[in-house]
Scaffold this motif. Structure first.
Motif, PDB file in Angstrom:
ATOM      1  N   ASN A  70      32.351  39.679  37.696  1.00 38.14           N
ATOM      2  CA  ASN A  70      32.020  38.271  37.415  1.00 38.14           C
ATOM      3  C   ASN A  70      33.111  37.566  36.602  1.00 38.14           C
ATOM      4  O   ASN A  70      32.830  36.841  35.649  1.00 38.14           O
ATOM      5  N   SER A  71      34.381  37.773  37.009  1.00 39.98           N
ATOM      6  CA  SER A  71      35.526  37.267  36.236  1.00 39.98           C
ATOM      7  C   SER A  71      36.161  36.001  36.785  1.00 39.98           C
ATOM      8  O   SER A  71      36.871  35.307  36.060  1.00 39.98           O
ATOM      9  N   PHE A  72      35.945  35.687  38.072  1.00 42.37           N
ATOM     10  CA  PHE A  72      36.653  34.568  38.698  1.00 42.37           C
ATOM     11  C   PHE A  72      35.686  33.594  39.360  1.00 42.37           C
ATOM     12  O   PHE A  72      34.665  33.986  39.926  1.00 42.37           O
ATOM     13  N   ASP A  73      36.045  32.315  39.295  1.00 38.84           N
ATOM     14  CA  ASP A  73      35.254  31.280  39.976  1.00 38.84           C
ATOM     15  C   ASP A  73      35.484  31.324  41.484  1.00 38.84           C
ATOM     16  O   ASP A  73      34.608  30.950  42.261  1.00 38.84           O
ATOM     17  N   ALA A  74      36.681  31.751  41.875  1.00 36.71           N
ATOM     18  CA  ALA A  74      37.042  31.784  43.294  1.00 36.71           C
ATOM     19  C   ALA A  74      38.108  32.848  43.517  1.00 36.71           C
ATOM     20  O   ALA A  74      38.876  33.181  42.610  1.00 36.71           O
ATOM     21  N   VAL A  75      38.139  33.383  44.732  1.00 46.14           N
ATOM     22  CA  VAL A  75      39.155  34.361  45.145  1.00 46.14           C
ATOM     23  C   VAL A  75      39.619  33.980  46.540  1.00 46.14           C
ATOM     24  O   VAL A  75      38.808  33.592  47.380  1.00 46.14           O
ATOM     25  N   TYR A  76      40.924  34.051  46.759  1.00 45.53           N
ATOM     26  CA  TYR A  76      41.419  33.862  48.121  1.00 45.53           C
ATOM     27  C   TYR A  76      42.431  34.950  48.472  1.00 45.53           C
ATOM     28  O   TYR A  76      43.011  35.599  47.591  1.00 45.53           O
ATOM     29  N   ALA A  77      42.605  35.145  49.766  1.00 46.66           N
ATOM     30  CA  ALA A  77      43.593  36.105  50.273  1.00 46.66           C
ATOM     31  C   ALA A  77      44.211  35.500  51.528  1.00 46.66           C
ATOM     32  O   ALA A  77      43.484  35.106  52.451  1.00 46.66           O
ATOM     33  N   ILE A  78      45.532  35.408  51.536  1.00 49.18           N
ATOM     34  CA  ILE A  78      46.238  34.830  52.682  1.00 49.18           C
ATOM     35  C   ILE A  78      47.039  35.917  53.384  1.00 49.18           C
ATOM     36  O   ILE A  78      48.072  36.363  52.886  1.00 49.18           O
ATOM     37  N   GLU A  79      46.519  36.385  54.505  1.00 50.51           N
ATOM     38  CA  GLU A  79      47.188  37.388  55.336  1.00 50.51           C
ATOM     39  C   GLU A  79      47.564  38.631  54.526  1.00 50.51           C
ATOM     40  O   GLU A  79      48.634  39.200  54.712  1.00 50.51           O
ATOM     41  N   ALA A  80      46.682  39.055  53.621  1.00 47.86           N
ATOM     42  CA  ALA A  80      46.987  40.165  52.720  1.00 47.86           C
ATOM     43  C   ALA A  80      46.019  41.331  52.850  1.00 47.86           C
ATOM     44  O   ALA A  80      46.433  42.493  52.791  1.00 47.86           O
ATOM     45  N   THR A  81      44.729  41.050  53.008  1.00 41.62           N
ATOM     46  CA  THR A  81      43.743  42.127  53.003  1.00 41.62           C
ATOM     47  C   THR A  81      43.785  42.984  54.257  1.00 41.62           C
ATOM     48  O   THR A  81      43.139  44.031  54.319  1.00 41.62           O
ATOM     49  N   VAL A  82      44.586  42.588  55.247  1.00 44.25           N
ATOM     50  CA  VAL A  82      44.814  43.439  56.417  1.00 44.25           C
ATOM     51  C   VAL A  82      45.510  44.733  55.999  1.00 44.25           C
ATOM     52  O   VAL A  82      45.432  45.747  56.696  1.00 44.25           O
ATOM     53  N   HIS A  83      46.183  44.729  54.841  1.00 40.75           N
ATOM     54  CA  HIS A  83      46.871  45.921  54.349  1.00 40.75           C
ATOM     55  C   HIS A  83      45.917  46.927  53.712  1.00 40.75           C
ATOM     56  O   HIS A  83      46.335  48.034  53.378  1.00 40.75           O
ATOM     57  N   ALA A  84      44.657  46.551  53.508  1.00 44.33           N
ATOM     58  CA  ALA A  84      43.691  47.440  52.858  1.00 44.33           C
ATOM     59  C   ALA A  84      43.293  48.587  53.784  1.00 44.33           C
ATOM     60  O   ALA A  84      43.239  48.415  55.005  1.00 44.33           O
ATOM     61  N   PRO A  85      42.959  49.747  53.218  1.00 43.05           N
ATOM     62  CA  PRO A  85      42.515  50.862  54.059  1.00 43.05           C
ATOM     63  C   PRO A  85      41.195  50.587  54.765  1.00 43.05           C
ATOM     64  O   PRO A  85      40.954  51.074  55.865  1.00 43.05           O
ATOM     65  N   THR A  86      40.322  49.783  54.122  1.00 44.29           N
ATOM     66  CA  THR A  86      39.088  49.334  54.779  1.00 44.29           C
ATOM     67  C   THR A  86      38.781  47.919  54.326  1.00 44.29           C
ATOM     68  O   THR A  86      39.037  47.564  53.170  1.00 44.29           O
ATOM     69  N   TRP A  87      38.225  47.112  55.217  1.00 46.24           N
ATOM     70  CA  TRP A  87      37.821  45.765  54.824  1.00 46.24           C
ATOM     71  C   TRP A  87      36.600  45.809  53.911  1.00 46.24           C
ATOM     72  O   TRP A  87      36.498  45.027  52.975  1.00 46.24           O
ATOM     73  N   GLU A  88      35.674  46.724  54.180  1.00 42.89           N
ATOM     74  CA  GLU A  88      34.490  46.823  53.322  1.00 42.89           C
ATOM     75  C   GLU A  88      34.900  47.096  51.878  1.00 42.89           C
ATOM     76  O   GLU A  88      34.332  46.534  50.938  1.00 42.89           O
ATOM     77  N   GLY A  89      35.905  47.958  51.698  1.00 44.47           N
ATOM     78  CA  GLY A  89      36.342  48.302  50.351  1.00 44.47           C
ATOM     79  C   GLY A  89      36.926  47.124  49.598  1.00 44.47           C
ATOM     80  O   GLY A  89      36.539  46.843  48.459  1.00 44.47           O
ATOM     81  N   VAL A  90      37.857  46.415  50.220  1.00 42.35           N
ATOM     82  CA  VAL A  90      38.509  45.304  49.513  1.00 42.35           C
ATOM     83  C   VAL A  90      37.568  44.107  49.375  1.00 42.35           C
ATOM     84  O   VAL A  90      37.528  43.462  48.321  1.00 42.35           O
ATOM     85  N   TYR A  91      36.768  43.799  50.408  1.00 42.59           N
ATOM     86  CA  TYR A  91      35.826  42.690  50.292  1.00 42.59           C
ATOM     87  C   TYR A  91      34.755  43.009  49.246  1.00 42.59           C
ATOM     88  O   TYR A  91      34.296  42.109  48.524  1.00 42.59           O
ATOM     89  N   GLY A  92      34.366  44.283  49.154  1.00 47.55           N
ATOM     90  CA  GLY A  92      33.382  44.680  48.156  1.00 47.55           C
ATOM     91  C   GLY A  92      33.901  44.481  46.741  1.00 47.55           C
ATOM     92  O   GLY A  92      33.160  44.043  45.842  1.00 47.55           O
ATOM     93  N   GLU A  93      35.191  44.776  46.533  1.00 47.38           N
ATOM     94  CA  GLU A  93      35.796  44.565  45.221  1.00 47.38           C
ATOM     95  C   GLU A  93      35.916  43.078  44.897  1.00 47.38           C
ATOM     96  O   GLU A  93      35.718  42.656  43.748  1.00 47.38           O
TER      97      GLU A  93
END
Length: 350
Positions: free
Chosen positions: A163-186
């Protein structure tokens, strides 16, 4: 032999090892190769960007992403408009604390900070890019509004707390994650209740079929040329967002818009398609002669020890990337701009 560690954060060994994560013949790629890249995602991504960052800045801009074009629109104006559009769709407002996940050298963070008057923390796991991001941000006079932190986007809540940020964005970056569920969950964890997440995601489109060898080879070529452990279909991104608890308020593959000028045109290297006179130089750098000049220079600089060993090979992978991305765009099998605007439930909704 010990790996050379450069003062700017680059590590020679990981640049040199980057291309070894793929089979030379993409048709021979197997699940073991795929799994190895996913498990070693940090080495894959850092090896790529240690070698490719300066090439990106030379050949593209300080904003490492694609964008839509209208007829006659300048290249840099298009990049900025793409960033402004995301900011507007997210409803970013003055005073918000915003996280940029996978911030590169900070081009979008600086642009969005100016545009929306928000305070941005850029997250990156690459020392070389963070040093450059801080340098450019200080030069722009934005160091009090835009800051940068080194970290793993699979461990956001450990670094920033929930609960630290009002908003989060990612521009063509989270494709590098090992799983989308993992990075979106974080991302979900570090957002405040009711907070917004906006993303431009790289995906294979829903017409892509992994059982077709040519489709699979195209995905591997995109991976190899862009430091991506594994390309995945768009429907998996959507499913992952919902699975971790997001409510999707808006989604659209912007590459499906009937634009007269396609998003991939700068990669084609045809200067006659340049939308402004200055853009002729940008497009030329992607032509056969532009590639010959730049890659020959890279080879000599590597021989002279001015660049880490392996930089030339990473540069060669960028050629593969350009061809694969153009083909993916032309065939509608790939998109770099699946836009999703998601909301974390409020306390009363959860």
């Amino acid at each position: 032999m010990a790996s050379t560690q450069y003062s700017d954060g680059r590590q020679e060994k990981r640049v040199e090892n980057y291309t070894k994560f793929w089979q030379k013949d993409f048709g021979k790629e197997g699940e073991t190769d795929n799994q190895n890249r996913v498990e070693s995602y940090t080495d894959v991504v850092n090896g790529y960007y240690d070698g490719a960052t300066e090439l990106y800045e030379y050949g593209w801009a300080q904003s490492f992403h694609f964008s839509r074009f209208y007829k006659g629109e300048a290249f840099v104006a298009s990049l900025a408009r793409h960033e402004h559009y995301l900011s507007a769709q997210m409803g970013l407002r003055s005073g918000m604390r915003v996280l940029d996940v996978g911030c590169g050298v900070g081009g979008p963070a600086r642009e969005i900070a100016r545009f929306a008057d928000v305070n941005i923390v850029g997250l990156n796991n690459n020392d070389f890019q963070i040093q450059r991001a801080r340098k450019y941000t200080k030069k722009a006079g934005l160091e009090n509004q835009v800051s940068f932190a080194k970290g793993d986007f699979m461990k956001l809540s450990e670094q920033f707390g929930e609960n630290s940020f009002d908003a989060v964005y990612a521009i063509e970056a989270t494709v590098h994650a090992p799983t989308w569920e993992g990075v979106y969950g974080e991302i979900m964890k570090v957002l405040k209740p009711g907070g917004v997440f906006g993303v431009y995601e790289w995906c294979m489109t829903d017409t892509w079929d992994a059982s077709i060898p040519a489709h699979k080879e195209l995905a591997h070529a995109i991976e190899f040329g862009n430091g991506i452990p594994e390309m995945r279909p768009l429907k998996q991104a959507r499913e992952a967002m919902v699975k971790v608890g997001f409510s999707i308020e808006h989604e659209e593959d912007l590459a499906e818009r009937p634009d007269e000028v396609p998003w991939y045109y700068p990669l084609e290297g045809d200067i006659w398609k340049a939308q402004t006179a200055w853009d002729c130089f940008t497009v030329w750098r992607m032509s056969w002669s532009g590639k010959l000049v730049s890659h020959t220079a890279i080879k000599f600089m590597e021989i002279l020890g001015l660049l880490p060993k392996g930089t030339y090979d990473v540069g060669e992978s960028l050629k593969v990337a350009a061809d694969a991305l153009v083909k993916g765009g032309q065939t509608k099998l790939f998109t770099p701009m699946y836009l999703a605007i998601c909301r974390k439930p409020t306390l009363s909704e959860s």
